[in-house]
Design a protein around this motif. Structure first.
Motif, PDB file in Angstrom:
ATOM      1  N   LYS A   1      46.565  19.945  51.394  1.00 51.25           N
ATOM      2  CA  LYS A   1      47.031  19.174  52.551  1.00 51.25           C
ATOM      3  C   LYS A   1      48.192  19.893  53.239  1.00 51.25           C
ATOM      4  O   LYS A   1      49.029  20.497  52.582  1.00 51.25           O
ATOM      5  N   CYS A   2      48.234  19.803  54.566  1.00 49.28           N
ATOM      6  CA  CYS A   2      49.316  20.453  55.315  1.00 49.28           C
ATOM      7  C   CYS A   2      50.666  19.835  54.947  1.00 49.28           C
ATOM      8  O   CYS A   2      50.861  18.622  55.076  1.00 49.28           O
ATOM      9  N   PRO A   3      51.611  20.663  54.476  1.00 45.51           N
ATOM     10  CA  PRO A   3      52.914  20.122  54.060  1.00 45.51           C
ATOM     11  C   PRO A   3      53.743  19.646  55.267  1.00 45.51           C
ATOM     12  O   PRO A   3      54.691  18.883  55.111  1.00 45.51           O
ATOM     13  N   ASN A   4      53.364  20.095  56.455  1.00 47.52           N
ATOM     14  CA  ASN A   4      54.120  19.733  57.651  1.00 47.52           C
ATOM     15  C   ASN A   4      53.656  18.409  58.256  1.00 47.52           C
ATOM     16  O   ASN A   4      54.440  17.499  58.494  1.00 47.52           O
ATOM     17  N   CYS A   5      52.311  18.285  58.503  1.00 46.68           N
ATOM     18  CA  CYS A   5      51.839  17.084  59.195  1.00 46.68           C
ATOM     19  C   CYS A   5      50.871  16.238  58.359  1.00 46.68           C
ATOM     20  O   CYS A   5      50.441  15.168  58.805  1.00 46.68           O
ATOM     21  N   GLY A   6      50.490  16.724  57.191  1.00 44.15           N
ATOM     22  CA  GLY A   6      49.647  15.924  56.312  1.00 44.15           C
ATOM     23  C   GLY A   6      48.153  15.991  56.608  1.00 44.15           C
ATOM     24  O   GLY A   6      47.356  15.308  55.966  1.00 44.15           O
ATOM     25  N   ALA A   7      47.749  16.831  57.571  1.00 44.21           N
ATOM     26  CA  ALA A   7      46.323  16.910  57.923  1.00 44.21           C
ATOM     27  C   ALA A   7      45.541  17.712  56.864  1.00 44.21           C
ATOM     28  O   ALA A   7      46.107  18.531  56.154  1.00 44.21           O
ATOM     29  N   TRP A   8      44.232  17.430  56.775  1.00 46.17           N
ATOM     30  CA  TRP A   8      43.372  18.127  55.815  1.00 46.17           C
ATOM     31  C   TRP A   8      42.596  19.269  56.469  1.00 46.17           C
ATOM     32  O   TRP A   8      42.140  20.176  55.805  1.00 46.17           O
ATOM     33  N   GLU A   9      42.402  19.166  57.779  1.00 46.05           N
ATOM     34  CA  GLU A   9      41.556  20.155  58.460  1.00 46.05           C
ATOM     35  C   GLU A   9      42.306  21.474  58.617  1.00 46.05           C
ATOM     36  O   GLU A   9      43.418  21.496  59.153  1.00 46.05           O
ATOM     37  N   CYS A  10      41.698  22.533  58.150  1.00 43.05           N
ATOM     38  CA  CYS A  10      42.376  23.818  58.231  1.00 43.05           C
ATOM     39  C   CYS A  10      41.375  24.961  58.278  1.00 43.05           C
ATOM     40  O   CYS A  10      40.194  24.775  58.017  1.00 43.05           O
ATOM     41  N   VAL A  11      41.868  26.126  58.646  1.00 48.43           N
ATOM     42  CA  VAL A  11      41.041  27.333  58.678  1.00 48.43           C
ATOM     43  C   VAL A  11      41.586  28.308  57.644  1.00 48.43           C
ATOM     44  O   VAL A  11      42.792  28.522  57.570  1.00 48.43           O
ATOM     45  N   MET A  12      40.683  28.909  56.879  1.00 44.12           N
ATOM     46  CA  MET A  12      41.097  29.841  55.829  1.00 44.12           C
ATOM     47  C   MET A  12      41.641  31.122  56.450  1.00 44.12           C
ATOM     48  O   MET A  12      41.008  31.714  57.323  1.00 44.12           O
ATOM     49  N   VAL A  13      42.836  31.524  56.041  1.00 43.32           N
ATOM     50  CA  VAL A  13      43.431  32.765  56.542  1.00 43.32           C
ATOM     51  C   VAL A  13      43.210  33.889  55.523  1.00 43.32           C
ATOM     52  O   VAL A  13      42.816  34.993  55.856  1.00 43.32           O
ATOM     53  N   SER A  14      43.464  33.590  54.262  1.00 39.00           N
ATOM     54  CA  SER A  14      43.198  34.564  53.208  1.00 39.00           C
ATOM     55  C   SER A  14      42.842  33.814  51.933  1.00 39.00           C
ATOM     56  O   SER A  14      43.129  32.622  51.808  1.00 39.00           O
ATOM     57  N   GLY A  15      42.198  34.518  51.011  1.00 45.65           N
ATOM     58  CA  GLY A  15      41.885  33.886  49.734  1.00 45.65           C
ATOM     59  C   GLY A  15      40.409  33.900  49.392  1.00 45.65           C
ATOM     60  O   GLY A  15      40.014  33.434  48.338  1.00 45.65           O
ATOM     61  N   GLN A  16      39.579  34.440  50.304  1.00 46.72           N
ATOM     62  CA  GLN A  16      38.149  34.524  49.983  1.00 46.72           C
ATOM     63  C   GLN A  16      37.707  35.957  49.722  1.00 46.72           C
ATOM     64  O   GLN A  16      36.526  36.232  49.594  1.00 46.72           O
ATOM     65  N   GLU A  17      38.686  36.852  49.618  1.00 47.35           N
ATOM     66  CA  GLU A  17      38.367  38.275  49.442  1.00 47.35           C
ATOM     67  C   GLU A  17      37.732  38.556  48.088  1.00 47.35           C
ATOM     68  O   GLU A  17      37.993  37.878  47.103  1.00 47.35           O
ATOM     69  N   PHE A  18      36.922  39.569  48.066  1.00 51.97           N
ATOM     70  CA  PHE A  18      36.476  40.129  46.806  1.00 51.97           C
ATOM     71  C   PHE A  18      36.221  41.615  47.063  1.00 51.97           C
ATOM     72  O   PHE A  18      35.146  42.002  47.487  1.00 51.97           O
ATOM     73  N   ASN A  19      37.260  42.401  46.835  1.00 51.82           N
ATOM     74  CA  ASN A  19      37.225  43.828  47.195  1.00 51.82           C
ATOM     75  C   ASN A  19      37.481  44.733  46.000  1.00 51.82           C
ATOM     76  O   ASN A  19      38.158  44.340  45.056  1.00 51.82           O
ATOM     77  N   ILE A  20      36.957  45.944  46.114  1.00 50.53           N
ATOM     78  CA  ILE A  20      37.429  46.989  45.208  1.00 50.53           C
ATOM     79  C   ILE A  20      38.607  47.620  45.922  1.00 50.53           C
ATOM     80  O   ILE A  20      38.462  48.165  47.017  1.00 50.53           O
ATOM     81  N   LYS A  21      39.772  47.487  45.349  1.00 50.37           N
ATOM     82  CA  LYS A  21      40.976  47.969  46.026  1.00 50.37           C
ATOM     83  C   LYS A  21      41.134  49.467  45.807  1.00 50.37           C
ATOM     84  O   LYS A  21      41.271  50.222  46.749  1.00 50.37           O
ATOM     85  N   GLU A  22      41.139  49.865  44.550  1.00 53.58           N
ATOM     86  CA  GLU A  22      41.295  51.282  44.264  1.00 53.58           C
ATOM     87  C   GLU A  22      40.706  51.657  42.906  1.00 53.58           C
ATOM     88  O   GLU A  22      40.431  50.791  42.076  1.00 53.58           O
ATOM     89  N   ILE A  23      40.544  52.947  42.742  1.00 55.06           N
ATOM     90  CA  ILE A  23      40.042  53.481  41.483  1.00 55.06           C
ATOM     91  C   ILE A  23      41.037  54.537  41.003  1.00 55.06           C
ATOM     92  O   ILE A  23      41.435  55.404  41.780  1.00 55.06           O
ATOM     93  N   ALA A  24      41.439  54.441  39.752  1.00 54.06           N
ATOM     94  CA  ALA A  24      42.334  55.457  39.198  1.00 54.06           C
ATOM     95  C   ALA A  24      41.527  56.384  38.288  1.00 54.06           C
ATOM     96  O   ALA A  24      40.729  55.926  37.478  1.00 54.06           O
ATOM     97  N   VAL A  25      41.759  57.669  38.455  1.00 49.54           N
ATOM     98  CA  VAL A  25      40.966  58.666  37.738  1.00 49.54           C
ATOM     99  C   VAL A  25      41.881  59.521  36.870  1.00 49.54           C
ATOM    100  O   VAL A  25      42.975  59.885  37.291  1.00 49.54           O
ATOM    101  N   PHE A  26      41.431  59.808  35.646  1.00 49.70           N
ATOM    102  CA  PHE A  26      42.205  60.698  34.757  1.00 49.70           C
ATOM    103  C   PHE A  26      42.288  62.078  35.377  1.00 49.70           C
ATOM    104  O   PHE A  26      41.297  62.595  35.883  1.00 49.70           O
ATOM    105  N   GLU A  27      43.459  62.663  35.305  1.00 56.07           N
ATOM    106  CA  GLU A  27      43.595  64.039  35.783  1.00 56.07           C
ATOM    107  C   GLU A  27      44.366  64.843  34.769  1.00 56.07           C
ATOM    108  O   GLU A  27      45.376  64.383  34.245  1.00 56.07           O
ATOM    109  N   GLU A  28      43.905  66.045  34.512  1.00 58.15           N
ATOM    110  CA  GLU A  28      44.597  66.866  33.532  1.00 58.15           C
ATOM    111  C   GLU A  28      45.579  67.799  34.228  1.00 58.15           C
ATOM    112  O   GLU A  28      45.360  68.185  35.368  1.00 58.15           O
ATOM    113  N   GLY A  29      46.621  68.159  33.489  1.00 56.10           N
ATOM    114  CA  GLY A  29      47.559  69.180  33.955  1.00 56.10           C
ATOM    115  C   GLY A  29      48.385  68.794  35.162  1.00 56.10           C
ATOM    116  O   GLY A  29      49.346  68.044  35.048  1.00 56.10           O
ATOM    117  N   GLU A  30      47.952  69.268  36.316  1.00 56.61           N
ATOM    118  CA  GLU A  30      48.797  69.107  37.523  1.00 56.61           C
ATOM    119  C   GLU A  30      49.029  67.635  37.873  1.00 56.61           C
ATOM    120  O   GLU A  30      48.314  66.759  37.404  1.00 56.61           O
TER     121      GLU A  30
END
Lengths: 120, 221
Positions: free
Chosen positions: A90-119
């Protein structure tokens, strides 16, 4: 077991990305995914399923790291942007229930870390 | 030492791309693919048999039955005289675009107007994977309860039409039809809700009309 199918999907996507970047699957140390709080994916189950899917594959030594993205919505009545779950939807400001999603439905591969030798 | 590669790609991207490609091929072949979903026992197969009976004189129809491991549904559909194939998901709880493509390829000559994919009985996973279907339909049966849109919002959000099945038993259940419509529309304002009874055939006419007009629209340029 909804997360198991999803873990296989992550594996497929990582394999494709590794090929595009000329990386060997066995060199992958970490796969970092971003999961939105409102994405229907449960991070804990995702982590539990990961070894089951990667066991015995070239990606066996890769660890799955899950980063949670907070679900934020914008109130349709007053425009306030608020944290969806923390405010019990619920909206903490006006108490309404109707809203639009801004973030929170993502499902991404963000990054991959790879072993590296030496350098560095 | 680690080297970090920034990827920033959606996990479902591979599947979504395959699904888009499949839809483009289907458009070219003028084949309409409907993805039919529900929980187990909601009446997918019975509804399908009714649907086939209503439309088989107008369209050439094929049915793909997705099941974890059995031939029961495909055998039931084959009795209706349309082409039915069984897809085994090998333990998986859903079908993805790649498996759907294999099924479509199995029909070989794509001279079909309408292919109906009976997805695995499940309200969670099938909602996550785009199969390449033109439209998504789901069946909710009265005994399951009117709270399902609240419990499985993703499924209701991706469906174009909701069939509320087994309306003949409405007097015996605390099932509020208005509440279902309101809850479903709150999640998905464009969803069409059609009450049916696959057992008696009630409401199948309206459902067949919806499907007929969708197929015809798809086949026009």
């Amino acid at each position: 077991m909804h997360e198991l199918g999803i873990v296989f999907e992550i594996q497929k996507r990582v394999s494709a990305v590794a090929e595009e970047n000329g990386l060997a699957l066995s060199d992958i140390a970490q796969v970092v995914v971003e999961v939105g709080e409102a994405s229907t994916i449960v991070p804990r189950y995702l982590k539990e399923c990961w070894p089951a899917a990667t066991d015995g594959t070239e990606m066996e030594s890769a660890e799955l790291v899950v980063e949670l993205i907070v679900a934020r919505v914008s109130c349709k009545k007053c425009g306030t942007v608020y944290e969806y779950l923390k405010n019990d939807r619920k909206c903490p400001n006006c108490g309404a229930w109707e809203c639009v999603m801004v973030s929170g439905q993502e499902f991404n591969i963000k990054e991959i870390a790879v072993f590296e030798e030496g350098e560095d | 030492m680690y080297k970090v590669y920034e990827i920033k790609q959606r996990v479902f991207e591979s599947n979504d791309k395959l699904a888009e490609a499949l839809r483009a091929d289907l458009k070219r072949e003028k084949t309409f693919l409907l993805n039919l979903m529900s929980s187990p026992g909601a009446g997918k197969t019975t509804t399908l048999k009714r649907t086939i009976a209503a439309l088989k004189d107008e369209f050439s129809i094929g049915v793909m039955e997705a099941d974890i491991d059995s031939e029961v549904d495909a055998a039931a559909i084959a009795e209706t005289g349309v082409r039915a194939i069984q897809l085994h998901t090998g333990g998986m709880c859903h079908l993805d675009a790649d498996m759907t493509r294999q099924g479509i390829d199995e029909f070989n000559a794509m001279d079909l107007d309408l292919v109906i994919l009976e997805n695995v009985g499940n309200l969670v996973c099938p909602a996550e994977f785009d199969t390449g279907a033109v439209k998504n339909a789901m069946i909710l049966s009265v005994p399951e309860g009117d709270d399902k849109p609240l419990k499985y919002p993703l499924m209701f959000s991706i469906c174009d039409v909701l069939l509320v099945n087994k309306i003949d038993v409405l007097p015996y259940f605390d099932f509020n039809m208005d509440a279902v419509v309101e809850r479903a529309k709150k999640i998905n304002p464009n969803i069409q809700v059609l009450p049916i009874c696959a057992r008696t055939g009630e409401g199948i006419g309206a459902w067949a009309n919806w499907l007929r007009s969708q197929v015809k629209t798809w086949q026009q340029d």
